[in-house]
Design an enzyme around this catalytic site. Structure first.
Site, PDB file in Angstrom:
ATOM      1  N   GLY A 107       0.822  -1.206   0.000  1.00 25.55           N
ATOM      2  CA  GLY A 107       0.000   0.000   0.000  1.00 25.55           C
ATOM      3  C   GLY A 107       0.858   1.259   0.000  1.00 25.55           C
ATOM      4  O   GLY A 107       2.091   1.184  -0.163  1.00 25.55           O
ATOM      5  N   ASP A 108       0.217   2.400   0.181  1.00 25.24           N
ATOM      6  CA  ASP A 108       0.984   3.647   0.060  1.00 25.24           C
ATOM      7  C   ASP A 108       2.043   3.769   1.152  1.00 25.24           C
ATOM      8  O   ASP A 108       3.101   4.359   0.933  1.00 25.24           O
ATOM      9  CB  ASP A 108       0.067   4.873  -0.006  1.00 25.24           C
ATOM     10  CG  ASP A 108      -0.638   5.149   1.292  1.00 25.24           C
ATOM     11  OD1 ASP A 108      -1.022   4.160   1.953  1.00 25.24           O
ATOM     12  OD2 ASP A 108      -0.812   6.322   1.648  1.00 25.24           O
ATOM     13  N   ASP A 155      -8.447  -1.437  -0.676  1.00 25.43           N
ATOM     14  CA  ASP A 155      -9.259  -0.211  -0.593  1.00 25.43           C
ATOM     15  C   ASP A 155      -9.356   0.570  -1.909  1.00 25.43           C
ATOM     16  O   ASP A 155     -10.155   1.477  -2.021  1.00 25.43           O
ATOM     17  CB  ASP A 155      -8.665   0.745   0.461  1.00 25.43           C
ATOM     18  CG  ASP A 155      -8.792   0.175   1.860  1.00 25.43           C
ATOM     19  OD1 ASP A 155      -9.523  -0.809   2.025  1.00 25.43           O
ATOM     20  OD2 ASP A 155      -8.149   0.713   2.783  1.00 25.43           O
ATOM     21  N   ARG A 647      -7.850 -36.093 -18.741  1.00 29.38           N
ATOM     22  CA  ARG A 647      -9.306 -35.939 -18.659  1.00 29.38           C
ATOM     23  C   ARG A 647      -9.708 -34.709 -19.463  1.00 29.38           C
ATOM     24  O   ARG A 647      -8.987 -33.719 -19.489  1.00 29.38           O
ATOM     25  CB  ARG A 647      -9.747 -35.732 -17.217  1.00 29.38           C
ATOM     26  CG  ARG A 647      -9.460 -36.886 -16.299  1.00 29.38           C
ATOM     27  CD  ARG A 647     -10.471 -38.020 -16.500  1.00 29.38           C
ATOM     28  NE  ARG A 647     -10.265 -39.074 -15.539  1.00 29.38           N
ATOM     29  CZ  ARG A 647      -9.389 -40.081 -15.662  1.00 29.38           C
ATOM     30  NH1 ARG A 647      -8.634 -40.149 -16.741  1.00 29.38           N
ATOM     31  NH2 ARG A 647      -9.278 -40.997 -14.728  1.00 29.38           N
ATOM     32  N   LEU A 654     -22.313 -23.191 -18.090  1.00 28.20           N
ATOM     33  CA  LEU A 654     -22.092 -22.550 -16.784  1.00 28.20           C
ATOM     34  C   LEU A 654     -21.329 -21.236 -16.961  1.00 28.20           C
ATOM     35  O   LEU A 654     -21.385 -20.344 -16.117  1.00 28.20           O
ATOM     36  CB  LEU A 654     -21.374 -23.494 -15.811  1.00 28.20           C
ATOM     37  CG  LEU A 654     -19.916 -23.861 -16.009  1.00 28.20           C
ATOM     38  CD1 LEU A 654     -18.982 -22.811 -15.441  1.00 28.20           C
ATOM     39  CD2 LEU A 654     -19.635 -25.191 -15.346  1.00 28.20           C
TER      40      LEU A 654
END
Ligand code: ADP
Length: 743
Positions: A107-108, A155, A647, A654
């Site tokens: 963050g800052d 944030d 597989r 969906l």
């Protein structure tokens, strides 16, 4: 390429989903460049402690972390790093390992600390030299350190980037929780006060309020007047109930306060609501759940791009160059001067503290102020009343193409914005078939209640093309219903339908009305826009299922061939490939040759022989009509022998379903508002444009329908310009080590 670099990457401050994909990307991009790369554990604490806290990383040391929340290299707060001595120790530890570039993900606060370290660096070097801790040669060689910062913060509170790492995932958690609360609130006609994170920035509260259709939102950037806002909030909620609303939702940001600076707590809001409305009111504090859980698709692929860009910038910069913030503008990765961004962020905080909220809101950027304006209209009550414009227009809304999550959100927004301007909004059923048969009804404010967060398309949509007498029938409907303007929210066939009408304007004068298309398709295959509504939800659906598929294979050596939608357009396959860490993506755009499959098979055999446990190939549904998913799975299975089994998983519908992701809701709301206001303006100005809206190079633009033919590849129904094709090298770089290097 410049000389060999040595990079250290760390995560610091509050953790955020998406930090792991960022670390993985920095390490793997660095390995591809042939650089040395170190991961520093526990943030600045580890940088100071040195020893095993700073570990040489390799290709596989960042395997298996892409889908994990938090940060697997740890994050910590370090008081020692706030001291000169602490930072000097950190410099010694970095120099002793020959590190000349730093990627800080935080963050800052963390970025401020990093910048301080960089500014002081030469002084620390001199001090270390004079103390005899480094020799002259090292002091000369490591005079400075190049710094890049990636903003990790849920944030979304940093200037210089539209989105911080983790904000999209946090919004995901919040919208899931609020959607769930809405359903219980509606059952009991209850009111809920929901507190979300955001000490200094109301982004999460604002976007959650918009995305979930909240009734009232409190954010630090727009403090209300004490004694007044309570009345306003209660009258809105009362009006909502009177209009038939069953749930009432108030969202409050942690840092919300009134104009006097008094914090507005959830308990106070509950008391006000219970006292004045006599409502059964409950509080939900979402807390750390917002930080946790798997990163969203966006937080996986976008941070992967950010990490790669950081390494590219390190490659092309000198250690003494100014530090850079690697951020996002709309859909693009951008760089900005790191310190300017940190200063601007602090400046906003000061403006808020000083009560200059208008300026603070302006500086937030990233569409914050625009979204707040939209929120004010959307707060669920009733339209603002008398027509604001001189003529009451009749605007029809229809869908076209396959269903895409967010179509309802866009329709709701358009309808409410139109009603708010005093116009009549017509909801057309069943796409162009509804226009042909005159099947439409006037929509009122409450008729779209609850549409904001539900998947599918309540108005109905289909892919039936127009032909023969359809045009005549549509022209009659337009005349009979006195339709002044048309908004089509949908995909390829919807665009095609509007283009077909546009082309026949000289035959049918009724078609000479303003018409606009809003991109809504999971395929993201439309021209004039980098993203379409629904494509983010589809990506998230794919990512969530692939996470589960991968987990199912923990006990065996297995390779999955996963088929995703997209028709002939490779967006979903390529971007989900980056977001899931697929080692191979098959696209129609690139074609699939037998020799490619042979090479892929060789790579699989080599990888599994060297101890790899899982293989993941993503194949676009129309990558090749002969080499189908079943064929590829059978080929790999047969040739893989006992080494691994294979597989196939065809994900199917969906991908189209589910409730819209917050990204899709926000995009739908933004574009629908702009389209509706555009139609109103053009109608009132007596213009008759036919166009499509889109997001391009950081801007929203309307493109003339006349350009449709030149902008599309009609045969394969995709745009001529496909920006994501530029990401192929990143997908390749992240999925396999450089030639000759072991997994
Ligand atoms: P965030 O990076 O999430 O904003 P903090 O503000 O807690 O989190 O910062 C994380 C760490 O960054 C702090 O524990 C500290 O070690 C370092 N740091 C923050 N601000 C400074 C500063 N002004 N000077 C030096 N280091 C700082």
């Amino acid at each position: 390429m410049s000389e060999k670099k040595s990079i250290a990457v760390l995560t610091s401050g509050g953790d955020a989903q998406g930090m792991n994909p960022a670390v993985r990307s920095v390490v793997r991009a660095a390995v591809h460049k042939g650089f040395d790369v170190y991961t520093i554990y526990e943030g600045y604490k580890g940088m100071i402690l040195g020893g095993d806290y700073i570990k040489k990383a390799g290709w596989s040391s960042v395997g298996g972390i892409l889908h994990k929340g938090g940060t697997s290299i740890g994050s910590a707060r370090s008081d020692a790093f706030r001291t000169v001595e602490g930072r000097q120790q950190a410099v010694e530890n970095l120099i002793s390992r020959g590190i000349d570039a730093l990627v800080v993900i935080g963050g800052d606060g963390s970025l401020t600390g990093a910048n301080l370290l960089r500014q002081e660096w030469p002084d620390h070097v001199d001090a270390l030299l004079s103390q005899g801790k480094i020799d002259k040669a090292r002091a000369e060689k490591y005079r400075s350190i190049f710094l890049t910062g990636l903003v990790g913060s849920i944030d979304n509170d940093m200037c210089g980037t539209d989105m911080t790492i983790g904000a999209d995932s946090a919004l995901f958690r919040i919208t899931e929780a609020v959607d769930a609360i809405i359903s219980t609130a509606a059952s009991h006609q209850r009111t809920f006060v929901i507190k979300v994170m955001g000490r200094n920035c109301g982004y999460l509260a604002l976007m959650a309020g918009l995305s979930c259709g909240a009734d009232w939102v409190l954010i630090p950037e727009d403090p209300p007047r004490p004694g007044e806002w309570e009345d306003h909030m209660c009258s809105l909620l009362r009006a909502g109930r009177a209009a038939g609303r069953r749930d009432s939702i108030v969202i409050v940001a942690e840092g919300a306060r009134d104009t006097e600076g008094n914090p507005i707590g959830s308990t106070y809001i509950k008391e006000v609501l219970e006292e004045r409305l006599g409502e059964d009111t409950r509080i939900t504090i979402l807390g750390h759940v917002q930080r946790g859980g798997a990163p969203s698709a966006y937080d996986r692929y976008m941070t992967t791009l950010l990490g790669c860009t950081a390494v590219e910038k390190i490659d092309s910069s000198l250690p003494s160059d100014e530090p850079l913030l690697i951020g996002v503008q709309e859909n693009d990765v951008i760089t900005a001067p790191l310190m300017q961004c940190v200063q601007d962020t602090h400046h906003i905080r000061e403006l808020i503290d000083a009560g200059d909220y208008v300026k603070a809101m302006e500086l937030r950027g990233g569409g914050f102020a625009e979204a707040y304006e939209t929120l004010k209209v959307m707060l669920r009550t009733l339209p603002s009343g008398a027509p604001r414009d001189q003529r009451r227009l009749r605007i029809a809304i229809l869908h076209g193409g396959g269903p895409a999550a967010g179509m309802n959100t866009a329709a709701l927004t358009a309808i409410r914005i139109g009603l708010d301007h005093g116009h009549t909004m017509l909801g057309v059923s069943d796409s162009f078939q509804g226009l042909i048969r005159g099947k439409m009804k006037e929509m009122d404010w409450m008729s779209v209640g609850g549409w904001v967060n539900i998947g599918g398309a309540e108005l109905g949509t289909n892919r039936k093309p127009l032909s023969g007498t359809d045009y005549y029938a549509i022209a009659r409907t337009i005349e009979e219903q006195k339709i002044d303007a048309l908004l089509m929210i949908g995909g390829w066939s919807g665009y095609q339908g509007i283009y077909d009408m546009y082309k026949r304007r000289s035959d049918f004068s009724a078609f000479n009305i303003p018409m606009v298309c809003l991109p809504a398709t999971i395929n993201n295959n439309l021209p004039g826009t980098e993203r379409s509504v629904g494509s983010d939800t589809a990506l998230n659906n794919i990512v969530q299922v692939v996470d589960k598929i991968k987990q199912s294979a923990v006990a065996s050596k297995r390779c999955f061939v996963v088929e995703v939608m997209g028709r002939h357009c490779g967006f979903l396959a390529l971007v989900s490939g980056i977001a899931t860490g697929a080692e191979r993506v098959y696209l129609h755009e690139e074609g699939v040759k037998l020799r490619d499959l042979q090479k892929d098979l060789e790579n699989l055999v080599e990888g599994f022989s060297e101890g790899k446990r899982l293989g993941l190939m993503i194949r676009n549904e129309r990558a090749n009509s002969l080499y189908t998913t079943g064929f590829m799975a059978a080929l790999f299975e047969e040739e893989g022998g006992d080494l691994f089994d294979v597989r196939q998983a065809i994900l199917g519908h969906l991908q189209q379903g589910g409730d819209p992701s917050p990204y899709d809701r926000i995009l739908a709301i933004r574009l629908a508002r702009l389209c509706t206001e555009y139609l109103i303006k053009e109608c009132l100005d007596n213009n008759k444009p036919a166009s499509f809206i889109g997001l391009q190079k950081g801007k929203v633009e309307f493109v003339d329908m006349a350009r449709w033919p030149e902008m599309v590849d009609n045969e394969f129904q995709r745009p001529q310009k496909q920006w994501w094709m530029n990401l192929r090298y990143i997908a390749k770089m992240m999925s396999a080590p450089p030639e000759g290097m072991e997994y």
